[in-house]
Design a protein around this motif. Structure first.
Motif, short mmCIF file in Angstrom:
data_model
loop_
_atom_site.label_atom_id
_atom_site.label_comp_id
_atom_site.label_asym_id
_atom_site.label_seq_id
_atom_site.Cartn_x
_atom_site.Cartn_y
_atom_site.Cartn_z
N TYR A 26 -39.82 -42.81 -10.35
CA TYR A 26 -40.98 -42.15 -10.94
C TYR A 26 -42.22 -43.04 -11.00
CZ TYR A 26 -38.91 -37.68 -12.01
OH TYR A 26 -38.36 -36.42 -11.89
N GLU A 29 -44.84 -41.34 -8.87
CA GLU A 29 -45.42 -40.16 -9.53
C GLU A 29 -46.43 -40.60 -10.59
OE1 GLU A 29 -44.72 -36.57 -9.07
OE2 GLU A 29 -44.19 -37.58 -7.20
N LEU A 32 -49.53 -41.70 -8.83
CA LEU A 32 -50.21 -40.56 -8.25
C LEU A 32 -51.09 -39.84 -9.27
CD1 LEU A 32 -50.38 -38.88 -5.61
CD2 LEU A 32 -48.40 -37.61 -6.41
N TYR A 33 -50.60 -39.74 -10.51
CA TYR A 33 -51.32 -39.02 -11.55
C TYR A 33 -52.03 -39.93 -12.54
CZ TYR A 33 -48.93 -35.01 -9.66
OH TYR A 33 -48.48 -34.04 -8.81
N THR A 121 -42.95 -29.16 -10.46
CA THR A 121 -43.47 -30.43 -9.95
C THR A 121 -44.98 -30.43 -10.09
OG1 THR A 121 -43.29 -32.02 -8.12
CG2 THR A 121 -43.75 -29.72 -7.52
N ARG A 124 -49.97 -32.61 -7.01
CA ARG A 124 -50.24 -33.66 -6.01
C ARG A 124 -48.97 -34.19 -5.35
NH1 ARG A 124 -54.28 -37.28 -9.65
NH2 ARG A 124 -55.99 -35.79 -9.75
N SER A 125 -47.83 -33.73 -5.79
CA SER A 125 -46.54 -34.23 -5.29
C SER A 125 -46.16 -33.52 -4.00
CB SER A 125 -45.47 -34.05 -6.37
OG SER A 125 -45.85 -34.73 -7.55
N ASN A 128 -42.51 -33.65 -2.68
CA ASN A 128 -41.62 -32.80 -3.46
C ASN A 128 -41.79 -31.33 -3.06
OD1 ASN A 128 -41.02 -35.15 -4.83
ND2 ASN A 128 -42.06 -34.56 -6.71
#
Length: 167
Positions: A26, A29, A32-33, A121, A124-125, A128
């Motif tokens: 993670y 992730e 990313l955020y 999800t 922006r993933s 996934n």
């Protein structure tokens, strides 16, 4: 000589390895955020142990090492909420995530009567979302949680398994 990855039910003694893998997986992730306070990075070992006892948790093993995991719970109406599908970064993009997801779906349908599957999800993933779409999931809802995050809900129906008896 190479080893093959096996998928099985997670045991209580897997909790620490799952939590470490979850933390590793993670990180991307969170980056990313721009949010390192997301629940998978702050979950305690005790909370994970509770999850192990309250739902279905599978692990993928390469020898003794846990290299993937996925969790789900099925509600009284046959909806399976799938979450925390993780695969070690060195094994990503080799089909292991799809294998974990497909194995979990089959078990939930057969053993717990799941009729529909749902997962969520971030918008922006992209990796996934591509995986879930390849596995037959379609977007059913998007919820804007903050200026930086929208959550996409994806769902699919359970596929009826046809069994043919051999003579």
């Amino acid at each position: 000589m190479g080893m093959s990855v096996t998928i099985s039910t997670a045991a209580e003694q897997d909790a620490e390895q799952i939590l470490k893998l979850q933390y590793l997986c993670y990180q991307s992730e969170a980056q990313l955020y721009g949010d390192y306070g997301i629940e998978p990075l702050t979950q305690s070992l005790q909370d994970l142990r509770v999850e192990l006892g309250s739902g279905r948790v599978l692990v993928a093993r390469l020898g003794e090492e846990v290299v993937g995991s996925v969790r789900a719970v099925v509600d009284g109406e046959g909806m399976a909420l799938i979450n925390k599908l993780i695969v070690h970064p060195r094994l990503q993009r080799h089909g292991l995530g799809a294998r974990l997801l497909n194995t979990l779906e089959a078990e939930l349908a057969e053993q717990q009567g799941a009729r529909r599957f749902r997962l969520i999800t971030g918008h922006r993933s992209d990796g996934n979302i591509r995986l879930y779409r390849r596995c037959g999931y379609v977007p059913s809802n998007t919820e804007r949680v903050s200026p930086r995050l929208s959550l996409i809900t994806l769902e699919k129906e359970a596929v009826a398994q046809a069994y043919v008896a051999s003579a």
